[in-house]
Each structure stands twice: as structure tokens, then as C-alpha cells.
Design an enzyme around this catalytic site. Structure first.
Site, PDB file in Angstrom:
ATOM      1  N   SER A  15     -56.601  68.411  22.267  1.00 12.64           N
ATOM      2  CA  SER A  15     -56.300  69.363  23.353  1.00 12.64           C
ATOM      3  C   SER A  15     -56.044  70.764  22.789  1.00 12.64           C
ATOM      4  O   SER A  15     -56.384  71.766  23.434  1.00 12.64           O
ATOM      5  CB  SER A  15     -55.125  68.889  24.208  1.00 12.64           C
ATOM      6  N   MET A  88     -54.174  64.323  10.918  1.00  2.29           N
ATOM      7  CA  MET A  88     -53.134  63.449  10.374  1.00  2.29           C
ATOM      8  C   MET A  88     -53.443  63.001   8.948  1.00  2.29           C
ATOM      9  O   MET A  88     -53.502  61.810   8.658  1.00  2.29           O
ATOM     10  CB  MET A  88     -52.946  62.240  11.292  1.00  2.29           C
ATOM     11  N   HIS A 107     -47.164  72.033  14.341  1.00  2.00           N
ATOM     12  CA  HIS A 107     -46.317  70.835  14.218  1.00  2.00           C
ATOM     13  C   HIS A 107     -45.382  70.749  15.429  1.00  2.00           C
ATOM     14  O   HIS A 107     -44.805  71.759  15.847  1.00  2.00           O
ATOM     15  CB  HIS A 107     -45.507  70.909  12.917  1.00  2.00           C
TER      16      HIS A 107
HETATM   17  C1  GAR Z   1     -50.141  68.210  18.431  1.00  3.54           C
HETATM   18  O1  GAR Z   1     -49.087  68.088  19.339  1.00  3.54           O
HETATM   19  C2  GAR Z   1     -49.614  68.592  17.058  1.00  3.54           C
HETATM   20  O2  GAR Z   1     -48.407  69.270  17.102  1.00  3.54           O
HETATM   21  C3  GAR Z   1     -49.461  67.252  16.395  1.00  3.54           C
HETATM   22  O3  GAR Z   1     -50.520  66.475  16.871  1.00  3.54           O
HETATM   23  C4  GAR Z   1     -50.817  66.867  18.202  1.00  3.54           C
HETATM   24  C5  GAR Z   1     -52.313  66.931  18.371  1.00  3.54           C
HETATM   25  O4  GAR Z   1     -52.640  67.036  19.712  1.00  3.54           O
HETATM   26  N1  GAR Z   1     -49.512  67.403  14.982  1.00  3.54           N
HETATM   27  C6  GAR Z   1     -48.761  66.704  14.139  1.00  3.54           C
HETATM   28  O5  GAR Z   1     -47.984  65.850  14.506  1.00  3.54           O
HETATM   29  C7  GAR Z   1     -48.986  67.033  12.687  1.00  3.54           C
HETATM   30  N2  GAR Z   1     -47.903  66.577  11.913  1.00  3.54           N
HETATM   31  P1  GAR Z   1     -54.109  67.364  20.175  1.00  3.54           P
HETATM   32  O6  GAR Z   1     -55.036  66.454  19.384  1.00  3.54           O
HETATM   33  O7  GAR Z   1     -54.131  67.058  21.655  1.00  3.54           O
HETATM   34  O8  GAR Z   1     -54.368  68.813  19.896  1.00  3.54           O
END
Ligand code: GAR
Length: 187
Positions: A15, A88, A107
Site C-alpha cells: 500500500s 522484510m 517503520h
Molecule cells: C508498513 O506499515 C511498514 O511500516 C512495515 O510494513 C508495512 C508494509 O505495508 N514495515 C516494517 O514493519 C519494517 N520493519 P505495505 O506493504 O502495505 O506498504
């Protein structure tokens, strides 16, 4: 305006990727998204790249030389800036040396609090009063590079993990583009 050729790394929903694609269409936004890299062939976010005709590279991070493969394609696509948007996987020191001060990450906590995984359950367990998101430069230590921007909200009594995640992501959609503008204003 000449926009910096950028790659977004994802692992899941994408997203933030979708949001950055939209922002990148603004004439004044400093980056263009020229490549999306995913370490997960099933990542939902790949559809956003496809829909917008952005090249996608799937990398198998179980292979030992996967970072060299990434570096090769980044070179081929003349990428000068990287955004980690829910990627990740930890990036090695050697890789970082190739993109010094040119990799940023979002983050879902107010760093330095709650580095790493399972942030929302830990935030609830710790009875935090507020939380939010951080956009920061990536360095060799997990979630520890210099902070570019943070945004926060106060946690309500009934906020569960799902609600915290959605409130945090809502802030991320503003914080990530703002951080990118800030990074390029400095240069
Ligand atoms: C996001 O909320 C980001 O902060 C988190 O993954 C999500 C990805 O969402 N990142 C971490 O936790 C990294 N340590 P998305 O795929 O919908 O953009």
C-alpha cells in the site's frame, strides 16, 4: 524537473508502494519509480507495479548471491535511490556501501522504540500512550539509521492491533512522501 530514478523494495501488500506511485506522478515530486523489487513472488503489492507498467524483479533471498543480482538490475535500470516499503529482509553492509545515504525505510513505530517485528502487539503490551511511524535512513543496524520524519497519534482505549496498524499506515502515506521531499531538498 529531473526526477531521481528510484526502486521500491516490497514483501507484502504494497500500500505504501501504491501511494508512492501516485505521488510520483506530481510534477514536483523528486522521484520516479522505475523498478519494484520483491523478495516474495506472491506479494500482493506486485499488482500495483503491473497496473502501472513498472518493471518488477523477484529475488530469491534464500540464494547466497541474491544481493549481487539486485545490484546488477539496479545498475541496469540506472537506479539512484531506494525506498524500503515493507521489505522484510535485512540488507548487508556491503550492499549499503553501494547506496550510501540513498536507502530509506518506513517503520511502524516511533523509533528508537519498538525496532524489529511484531511492533503493534508490543506497543499494546507496553501500554504506550502514543505511537506512529518513522521514516529513516538505513544503516547496518536494524531500524537505527538517522530519522528523517516521524508522525504520531495518541492511542485510544479500544485500539487493538488491527486499528493501530491502520492508523499507523494512514500516517505512513503522508510521512513517506514528505520524507522523500525532505531528503531531496537537502541535496
Ligand atoms: C508498513 O506499515 C511498514 O511500516 C512495515 O510494513 C508495512 C508494509 O505495508 N514495515 C516494517 O514493519 C519494517 N520493519 P505495505 O506493504 O502495505 O506498504
Amino acid at each position: 524537473m529531473v526526477k531521481t530514478r528510484t526502486c521500491i523494495f516490497i514483501s507484502g501488500k504494497g500500500s505504501n508502494l501504491n501511494n508512492l506511485i501516485k505521488k510520483s506522478r506530481d510534477y514536483n515530486f523528486p522521484i520516479n519509480i522505475n523498478l519494484v523489487i520483491s523478495n516474495n513472488p506472491k506479494a500482493e503489492g506486485i499488482k500495483h507495479a503491473k497496473k502501472n507498467s513498472i518493471p518488477i524483479f523477484i529475488v530469491n533471498t534464500k540464494k547466497r548471491n541474491f544481493e549481487n543480482k539486485i545490484l546488477k538490475i539496479l545498475k541496469e535500470k540506472r537506479i539512484n535511490f531506494i525506498c524500503l516499503a515493507g521489505f522484510m529482509k535485512i540488507i548487508s553492509r556491503n550492499f549499503l556501501l553501494n547506496f550510501k545515504k540513498k536507502i530509506i525505510n518506513v517503520h511502524p513505530s516511533l523509533l528508537p522504540k519498538f525496532k524489529g517485528l511484531n511492533t503493534f502487539s508490543r506497543i499494546i503490551k507496553n501500554k504506550e500512550k502514543k505511537t506512529g511511524c518513522t521514516v529513516h535512513y538505513v544503516n547496518e543496524k536494524l531500524d537505527s539509521g538517522n530519522i528523517i520524519i516521524q508522525k504520531f497519534f495518541y492511542i485510544k482505549k479500544n485500539d487493538n492491533e488491527k486499528i493501530l496498524k491502520s492508523k499507523t499506515q494512514y500516517l505512513e502515506y503522508r510521512a513517506f512522501p514528505e520524507a522523500i521531499i525532505k531528503v531531496f531538498r537537502k541535496n
